[in-house]
Each structure stands twice: as structure tokens, then as C-alpha cells.
Write an enzyme that holds these catalytic residues in place. Structure first.
Site, PDB file in Angstrom:
ATOM      1  N   CYS A 156      28.870  40.508  27.738  1.00  0.00           N
ATOM      2  CA  CYS A 156      29.411  39.319  28.086  1.00  0.00           C
ATOM      3  C   CYS A 156      29.080  38.739  29.610  1.00  0.00           C
ATOM      4  CB  CYS A 156      30.903  39.396  28.015  1.00  0.00           C
ATOM      5  SG  CYS A 156      31.782  40.061  29.050  1.00  0.00           S
ATOM      6  N   CYS A 164      30.853  40.663  32.236  1.00  0.00           N
ATOM      7  CA  CYS A 164      30.406  42.102  32.321  1.00  0.00           C
ATOM      8  C   CYS A 164      29.215  42.092  33.373  1.00  0.00           C
ATOM      9  CB  CYS A 164      30.099  42.919  31.312  1.00  0.00           C
ATOM     10  SG  CYS A 164      31.500  43.075  30.156  1.00  0.00           S
TER      11      CYS A 164
END
Length: 77
Positions: A10, A13
């Protein structure tokens, strides 16, 4: 020093991974940065929320975006 950024890919991250890489480069630390996206390996750390930051096998942060200053502080403890 081994640093792992745990996350499935994502935006949060990816951002944490870049922040960690920047902190390592600016601090001159002798460290390996690994982006771990394998969910089975992530689960082995018993984290409940992502992204998570692991330093030398120990989870030091999870579930929130960290600033560059916060990452530096965690890496130099």
C-alpha cells in the site's frame, strides 16, 4: 543492522520504506533495508496493523506513518 519494512504494497508501506532508506543514507548506518511483502512472513512477526518496522528482529513500530525524525530515533536507539 537489518531493517525490515513489513507491508503488502500500500502507499503507506511504500512511503515508510522510502523514509527508512532515506534515514539510513543520511545517518550513514551500516544497515540492510528489506521490504517484506510476503503475508506469511509478515504474520510471523505478530503485527496486527501495517506498515510495521522491524529492526534486528524486533518490531519497533506498527500501524502508522513515521516521520524521518522518528525513524532516525528508532534506528539510533
Amino acid at each position: 543492522m537489518e531493517i525490515k519494512v513489513l507491508g503488502t504494497g500500500c502507499a503507506g508501506c511504500k512511503a515508510l520504506c522510502e523514509t527508512v532508506r532515506q534515514a539510513v543514507a543520511e545517518s550513514g548506518l551500516d544497515a540492510t533495508v528489506v521490504k517484506e511483502e510476503d503475508i506469511v512472513k509478515i504474520m510471523s512477526y505478530d503485527v496486527m496493523t501495517l506498515p510495521a518496522l522491524v529492526v534486528d528482529g524486533r518490531v519497533v513500530a506498527q500501524g502508522r506513518k513515521l516521520s524521518l525524525a522518528e525513524v532516525r530515533g528508532l534506528l539510533t536507539k
